[in-house]
Structure formats: C-alpha cells, structure tokens
Motif scaffolding. Structure first.
Motif: not given
Length: 700
Positions: A640, A649, A655-656
């Motif tokens: 990321k 995302d 993974t946000r």
C-alpha cells in the motif's frame, strides 16, 4: 467447389472449406435443415494441428464418393474443438460413455433434435480389422434410420438419459486432508521410476500434476513427491518431446522414454510447463529448469506471439503431408551442414545414427531419420568429454544455430493463429509467475502486453468473448475463459503488486459466478447457466491435458479470498470441492489442480501488508524482498502506497485501516491473527519464520 465453412474464421474449419462434403458450422440453421430434410446429423470435431484429423480428411472428406454418400445421408457439421469446447466436451463425454475411449477426430451422429446415437474417433475410408470404414458406415446408418427408426430413437433417448446422470449433483461434503495422501499414493503407484511420468506409453506431460507434487512434497515434508516431479521434468527435457533445435515442447510422447513425440506444439502446453519448471526450479534451484523456462518462453514469443501482443494457439504436427518432417534429420543432411568435428560432437551428444534413431511405431521398420535427444544432462556429458559445461555450450550453440537456420528453410508446419482467451490466460499467468520467481522482468512485460490485448479486443461492455481472429472477436466466453484468465490476473498482481490487476480479477470472478455458478448444487457450469447447452448442462472436475474449469475456479477463488479478505470467494472455491467430493475421491490423481485448491484450503498461509511512500522506495523494496524470502508458507502480499491506496482499498477492503507513512512498515497475519506492525527486516523475518529468527537473515 466450396461449402458454408468459407465464411468462418477458424483455421480448422477453413481447412475443410473446399471439401466436397457439404459442411455446415454448428448452428440452429443446420439442425433446422436436418429436421426439414428428415436426416440425421453427422458431427465431426477436430482441430487444425491434429494429425489424425488430417488423415481422415484426406481419406474421406476429400474423397468425392464418400462426400456424395455423406451429403445424401446426413446433414454434416464441422466443429473446431478449440473454438467450441462446450460442444467438444459434451460429445467427448458421449463417446467415452459409448466406446470407453476418446480422442480426435471425434465423430458423432445425432438426431435432428440433437440426441446422440453413435460415436467414434478416427474412421478409415474402408473397413479394416474391427474398425468400420466410412464406406460401410454411411449406408448402414442410412438403412437403420429408414427402416428401424424407433429402435434408433429409443437408443438415443437412453444415451441422453445416461448423459444427464453424469451431471447429477452429490450431497455436498468437504473432502479432508486424507484425499491429498490418497492422490500421492495413486501417483506413486503408477510412477515410472526409470523414465519419469506415469504409466506407460503414450505419456502426457500433465504439468499441473507435477506442480501439485512439488507443493505436496513441500507441505508434508515428503521428498519422494518432489523427486517424482523433478525426475519427470528432467527426462522430458532431455527427451525428444523437447525441441532441442528450436525449443518448446511437443504435445506428448508416443513412447515410454519421451523419445518420439506427437509433434504438434500447443500454447497451453508451453504455458503450463513454464509454470511446472518454474515451481521445480524454485524448490531445487536446478539451472536446467531455469534454462527450460526461459527457452520455452523464448520459443513461445518467437513462434506464437502475435504482433498485436497476445498469443496464437498452436503449430501443426505435419508439414508436406508428413508428421514431424520439419523436426527430423537424416545423417546425410547433417553431413552437408556440419564439418566432421561438429558432426561427431553433435551425433554423439544427441543420439544421431545413420539408420535413424527410432522406428516406425506401426511397422517397426527403421525410418532413416533422427530425433535429437539427450541421454545425459549436459553437465554429465561435459564431464565425460573432459570439458567444462560452459565449453560444451560454446561448441554446441553454433551447431544449433546452423541447424535452426537450415530448418527455417523447410516447409513449416501450419500455424493456428486464432487467439483464445482461456489459453492466453494460462500464458499470462505462467509468464507472470516465472518472471516473479526467476526475477525476469521481460516475462512480466510480455504478460502485461497480452492482458492489454485481451481487455481491448475480447471484452465488451457486458461480456467476455472466447475467440479472436482477423479482427473479429466472437463466441461468448465459457468457464475456462473466466477461470484461467482470473488466475492469470492474480499472477500479474503478484508479479507487479499493482492492485488494479487484483481488482480486475475480482470483477472477472464475480461476473464468472453470476453467469456460471450452480447456486443449488455448487460448482460451475461450462456454459452460461441460462443456456440449455448440448445435450444438457455440463460441469466437470476431471483435469485432462489442461485443468478443468471447476478445478481452476476452486483454486483461484480461494486465492482471491486470501488477498481480498472476502469470505464469499472462499465459499465459492470450497463449494466446488464439496460439490465434486465423490469425483475427487474416485480419482484423486486425475484432479490434481483441484487438489492444489484443497491443499491451499488446509494450509496455514501468511497474509502481509507492506506500506510505504512508494513502490520504488528502497525501504519498501527491501521489505518486499525480506517478506518473500522469509517463509515457505503460501504468501499473500499486498503493498500500500499513496499512489495505489484507493484501488487497494477497493480490492482488499480490510487494508483501509492500514496507514501509509514515510517508513516501510509490515503487518503480518498468520493463523487468523495479525501481529503488531514492524519496521525492520529482522522483525518481519522473525514473524514469518519464528523458528529461524536467531539465524541468518534473508539477503537484501
């Protein structure tokens, strides 16, 4: 004279466009004509690089008298099995039900209502032995159709009912780990310990089985499984199934020792063997396997790569009307091309003999031609000659180039230049996988180029298409297209760490599920679930020359679930295994791609998110290398950065909540729990492989 095939795009159908047989393509119109004429339908299925298809065409379909009989008795349909695998699969199932065997050419007789009542593979022109010839078959069927129609229709009805039984669902039951051991025991029992491979002649590469053996051996600490795969891959690479002059693999071996191949070269074989040799190299670091991967890729790009970026389908086995002629050498010919020292060196290394080094498989007579092959690895040959492997290669390469240049002057085998979505999906995945593990960026770029072509030419606003040729994309995508291309996109994501590919894979997988998933019994129909198909809805799990769509779907949906965190993908993947558990238990060694999915489903995996200022940042790159080097478990790595955060995302919503800072950071999740973030290479290595946390760290 020409027939209706002149308007088709398939190279195979166009090969028959000038036959005196009044061929139709598969269509509603052809069956309506059969109803109006009250005639049965003769369906002949093959493909452009099929040797025995050429033989039957020359003997019968180009013969005016046989054509007259066919046109009088039947409505005749030609099918390219590669364009219409849905029709081919169904017809092959019927043929195996009726005869106990299958292959191509594949010939069926149907009623105008599409009920099959006869099936056979190759049929000679005249009857010989216990094989009925076309000259006798056609009048016999015509009399039966005229005089005993009720018996024929009753038989056709029974065959259709039996076909339906092959697709009846089981009670769902998720298979367990013991099935993996059953498959290994089956394969071990049929393994040829002398020559590699399984069973006797003919021998097929079955690369998905070899990849599974490597995975099984790693997971369960079973070195014998890895030895079986490695020995087979080595013997194939030394044998005549490998093209030692121009590279690439032929279709299969007619002999136990891999010497005499069936000479066609298929895109899907190159793709899956690239993957199998890559997997074996990753485990053994054998330089022969790395060389094989790179040379197979070089052949594919040289001979099967279209100027537009994707890959063509195949090269024929025949040239000048004879199978393998393009690849064979007479010693007298070699004497005109090489000096005496070169000839002696090449002949001793590659088994060249004046009388030829193989015999006709039917007559046993010497043929006077040679198939280059190696008895020993080049390292061993160099040792026997008292020179270094490098010196051996230096002596050999000019000889190979001389022979290759001369071979290029021969009449080349015909090229099947149609582009298929499913086979390109396999090649995209193989090149991306090999490029990642071998650290060869060129292979990854070639995979990206092929994907760019597919998405531009074979994707419409609301569907994917199966075939492209001469500017025309056609035929709705089938399960193989969706499953194989999804896998290729996941491999591209792993190679590039660009979440756009992961998002594309998820979109494709959801479209696949929407169009093909059997929501009642599990698994995936080969054609769109809203189509009735011929002669009914079809689902398969058996892995043949290529993995089945259901096996591949199971594997790719489980992979997607680990990357995305979406439970629905895991349920779809495991649902395939549950739906087909009886088939898996009956023939585990024939479903090894499905077993790759099962093995992944029972394996503890590592999910890692690395964040940092950019993908090119040195700290991020070192962290990625450390993560990839630190674990032998299946790894699911996401990266990321500020540039890709919004796409990642969307593709992996979990993974946000992972922040992106100025320093490379890793979050490691294993066994359904996540650790606190770490920022040093030593810490990430310790989390991924705690048993060696005090040992040497991975190289940077």
């Amino acid at each position: 004279m020409s027939n209706r095939l002149t308007l088709e795009k398939s190279p195979y159908l166009l090969q028959h466009a000038d036959n005196p047989v009044d061929w139709h393509p598969w269509s509603e119109e052809a069956f309506q004509i059969a109803k109006d004429a009250d005639k049965p339908v003769f369906v002949s299925i093959g493909y452009s690089t099929c040797h025995w298809c050429h033989v039957m065409a020359e003997e019968s379909f180009e013969d005016p008298e046989i054509a007259r009989l066919m046109n009088q008795a039947f409505i005749n349909i030609k099918v390219d099995r590669e364009e219409r695998p849905d029709i081919d699969h169904a017809c092959m199932t019927v043929c195996q039900m009726l005869t106990g065997q299958g292959g191509w050419p594949l010939n069926l007789l149907l009623t105008p209502d599409r009920q099959p009542f006869f099936a056979a593979t190759y049929l000679p022109k005249e009857s010989r032995g216990n094989r009925t010839g076309m000259a006798d078959l056609i009048p016999g069927i015509a009399r039966f159709w005229r005089d005993e129609r009720e018996k024929l229709l009753a038989s056709a009805n029974k065959i259709s009912e039996s076909f339906k039984q092959t697709t009846l669902p089981d009670e769902p039951s998720m298979p367990g780990e013991e099935l993996l051991h059953d498959a290994f025991r089956d394969l071990s029992g049929s393994f040829d310990r002398r020559d590699g491979g399984f069973g006797s002649a003919p021998k097929f590469p079955t690369p998905h089985t070899l990849s599974w053996l490597v995975q099984y051996g790693k997971h369960f600490g079973e070195p014998e499984a890895i030895k079986m795969a490695v020995h087979t891959l080595e013997r194939m690479r030394l044998g005549g199934i490998w093209d030692h002059i121009g590279y690439g693999f032929h279709r299969y071996s007619t002999t136990r020792n891999w010497l005499i191949p069936h000479f066609e070269k298929m895109l899907y074989d190159q793709a899956m063997l690239i993957r199998a040799y890559t997997d074996a190299w990753a485990e053994t670091r054998d330089p022969l396997f790395r060389e094989t991967v790179l040379q197979t890729a070089a052949y594919t790009v040289e001979r099967l790569h279209s100027p537009e970026g994707a890959f063509w389908s195949a090269e024929d086995a025949d040239s000048d009307g004879e199978e393998g002629l393009y690849y064979l050498w007479r010693q007298e010919e070699l004497e005109t091309l090489l000096d005496q020292n070169q000839l002696e060196f090449f002949a001793s290394l590659y088994g060249i003999k004046h009388e030829g080094n193989f015999r006709d498989e039917f007559t046993g007579a010497a043929v006077g031609r040679n198939i280059p092959h190696l008895k020993h690895r080049k390292v061993e040959s160099a040792e026997r000659l008292g020179i270094s492997p490098e010196s051996l290669d230096e002596k050999l390469e000019p000889i190979r180039k001389t022979l290759l240049d001369n071979r290029l002057l021969r009449s080349a085998p015909s090229l099947d230049d149609k582009i298929l979505t499913d086979w390109n999906g396999l090649m995209i995945g193989a090149l991306a996988h090999a490029g990642t593990l071998l650290e060869e960026p060129k292979l990854i770029r070639q995979a990206v180029e092929a994907w760019d072509f597919l998405k531009q030419k074979l994707r419409t606003d609301d569907e994917w298409l199966h075939r492209y040729r001469e500017g025309e994309a056609a035929i709705p995508a089938m399960a193989d297209d969706y499953a194989f291309l999804t896998g290729g996109l996941i491999d591209l994501f792993e190679a590039t760490l660009d979440p756009h590919y992961l998002l594309e894979a998820e979109t494709l997988a959801r479209q696949f599920a929407e169009n093909h998933h059997d929501s009642e019994a599990g698994g995936f129909f080969f054609s769109n679930r809203n189509e009735t198909g011929f002669p009914g809805p079809q689902k398969w799990i058996h892995d043949g020359a290529i993995p089945s769509s259901n096996s591949m779907a199971s594997l790719q949906f489980i992979r997607l679930s680990r990357y995305s965190g979406e439970v629905e993908f895991e349920e779809l993947g495991r649902g395939v295994l549950s739906a087909f558990h009886t088939w898996l238990e009956k023939a585990p060694s024939g479903t090894t791609c499905a077993l790759q999915a099962l093995l992944l489903s029972v394996t503890a995996t590592s999910e890692v998110v690395v964040s940092g200022p950019s993908l090119s940042d040195s700290g991020v790159q070192k962290m990625i290398h450390a993560v990839r080097s630190a674990t032998k478990q299946p790894l699911f790595l996401l990266v990321k950065t500020p540039e890709n955060a919004s796409v990642l995302d969307a593709a992996a919503p979990f993974t946000r909540n992972f922040p992106v800072g100025s320093e490379a950071t890793a979050w490691v999740c294993r066994d359904y729990r996540c650790e606190s973030p770490v920022r040093t290479l030593e810490e990430v290595a310790a989390l991924l492989n705690p048993r060696v946390q005090n040992g040497p760290q991975p190289p940077l």
